[in-house]
Design a protein around this motif. Structure first.
Motif, PDB file in Angstrom:
ATOM      1  N   TYR A   1     -27.201   3.339  -7.316  1.00  9.27           N
ATOM      2  CA  TYR A   1     -26.641   1.989  -7.256  1.00  9.27           C
ATOM      3  C   TYR A   1     -25.899   1.596  -8.536  1.00  9.27           C
ATOM      4  O   TYR A   1     -25.575   0.427  -8.719  1.00  9.27           O
ATOM      5  CB  TYR A   1     -27.759   0.972  -7.000  1.00  9.27           C
ATOM      6  N   GLY A   2     -25.619   2.572  -9.393  1.00  7.12           N
ATOM      7  CA  GLY A   2     -24.986   2.268 -10.665  1.00  7.12           C
ATOM      8  C   GLY A   2     -23.626   1.608 -10.527  1.00  7.12           C
ATOM      9  O   GLY A   2     -23.348   0.584 -11.165  1.00  7.12           O
ATOM     10  N   VAL A   3     -22.766   2.178  -9.682  1.00 10.29           N
ATOM     11  CA  VAL A   3     -21.418   1.626  -9.493  1.00 10.29           C
ATOM     12  C   VAL A   3     -21.502   0.232  -8.891  1.00 10.29           C
ATOM     13  O   VAL A   3     -20.779  -0.692  -9.300  1.00 10.29           O
ATOM     14  CB  VAL A   3     -20.567   2.546  -8.600  1.00 10.29           C
ATOM     15  N   LEU A   4     -22.369   0.062  -7.921  1.00 10.07           N
ATOM     16  CA  LEU A   4     -22.520  -1.238  -7.260  1.00 10.07           C
ATOM     17  C   LEU A   4     -22.941  -2.312  -8.254  1.00 10.07           C
ATOM     18  O   LEU A   4     -22.343  -3.395  -8.315  1.00 10.07           O
ATOM     19  CB  LEU A   4     -23.559  -1.129  -6.139  1.00 10.07           C
ATOM     20  N   ILE A   5     -23.959  -2.043  -9.040  1.00 11.94           N
ATOM     21  CA  ILE A   5     -24.470  -3.029  -9.990  1.00 11.94           C
ATOM     22  C   ILE A   5     -23.442  -3.312 -11.081  1.00 11.94           C
ATOM     23  O   ILE A   5     -23.193  -4.476 -11.429  1.00 11.94           O
ATOM     24  CB  ILE A   5     -25.794  -2.550 -10.612  1.00 11.94           C
TER      25      ILE A   5
END
Length: 302
Positions: free
Chosen positions: A232-236
């Motif tokens: 979820y790195g890109v999303l966050i």
């Protein structure tokens, strides 16, 4: 209280208003969930109130453009090209490069920080380089009108970048809709609220540049990109970057509790409006959120 702004700025505000209205209508038309359609329709009504109120309370006067404006246009072109090249040819994410450009502008080139930050959003556009040069050139020239349009409203810079990206996307059928699961939605809400409030509180407490604070918060958020085996790195990081733009709204426009409401609205719009892959989309989402909350404020005199 009426705001006195440049005559050419009227054109910029009209264009941005049309962008908000048309993009929201577009978002409504592609929806399949009844509740989302109803909510977006309510938001459309509040947005209309906000736009009408803003134009009724502005006075436009003639003011000649300055030499600095020409340099601003050049700064937009350069920063947009840098982010695009790093993203597409060096594989360095715009989620890193955009805040880096913002920090460089706010620390080393203060006079051009807004233009540099705006240009960096253009570099986020996922289109062929030929189309990108069209977007970049048009947006740089259009800064003549957008320079002071909706000054002090969070996300305004990103929306200026988004304007031409959306036009190009329409003709090449660009921009996508993403379906998020429950975990992703919760993460977006949490990230949006924290990033917005941090940006707002730090900027208003220490009277710092809005670009500086937004870029700093966004660069901290980019740390999530480097967490091993974390999906979820890109999303966050994206939610933090976009929500920080909401926090750039000046206190004379929104009190802190209305900024909180705008953060929640940003999270909702982040999930349910399309246009992924178009540069400035995050800023546009932030600007739309702020304008809708301004519609509530103007309706009930908060």
């Amino acid at each position: 209280m009426k705001t006195i702004i440049k005559n050419r700025t009227l054109i910029g505000e009209v264009l941005l208003s049309l962008l908000l209205v048309s993009a929201l209508i577009w978002s409504i038309l592609i929806q399949t969930k009844t509740l989302v359609i109803i909510l977006l329709s309510i938001f459309f009504f509040l947005l209309t109130i906000s736009i009408v109120y803003k134009h009724k309370n502005s006075v436009y006067e003639e003011k000649k453009p300055t030499v600095k404006l020409a340099f601003d246009m050049g700064a937009i072109f350069i920063s947009g090209l840098v982010v695009y090249l790093f993203e597409n040819y060096l594989n360095i994410s715009y989620l890193i490069m955009v805040p880096v450009i913002g920090l460089i502008g706010s620390l080393l080139f203060i006079s051009f920080e807004n233009a540099l930050y705006l240009g960096s959003f253009l570099g986020m556009t996922s289109i062929d380089i030929g189309y990108f040069f069209i977007v970049l050139t048009l947006a740089s020239l259009a800064y003549f009108f957008f320079e002071d349009a909706y000054s002090g409203f969070g996300g305004k810079l990103g929306s200026s970048a988004f304007f031409f990206g959306l036009i190009i996307a329409f003709f090449i059928k660009g921009g996508t809709v993403v379906n998020y699961n429950d975990v992703e939605i919760y993460l977006v809400v949490i990230a949006a609220v924290i990033a917005t409030l941090l940006t707002t509180v730090i900027q208003r407490t220490y009277n710092l540049s809005t670009v500086l604070v937004s870029a700093f918060i966004s660069l901290v958020g980019a740390v999530f990109l480097f967490i091993p085996k974390f999906d979820y790195g890109v999303l966050i990081a994206s939610a933090i970057l976009g929500a920080s733009f909401v926090g750039m709204t000046l206190k004379e426009h929104l009190h802190i509790f209305l900024v909180f409401a705008a953060a929640l609205l940003f999270a909702f719009l982040f999930v349910f409006i399309p246009f992924n892959g178009i540069g400035g989309r995050l800023g546009f989402t932030a600007f739309l959120s702020v304008m809708i909350v301004m519609g509530v404020k103007n309706s009930f005199s908060f």
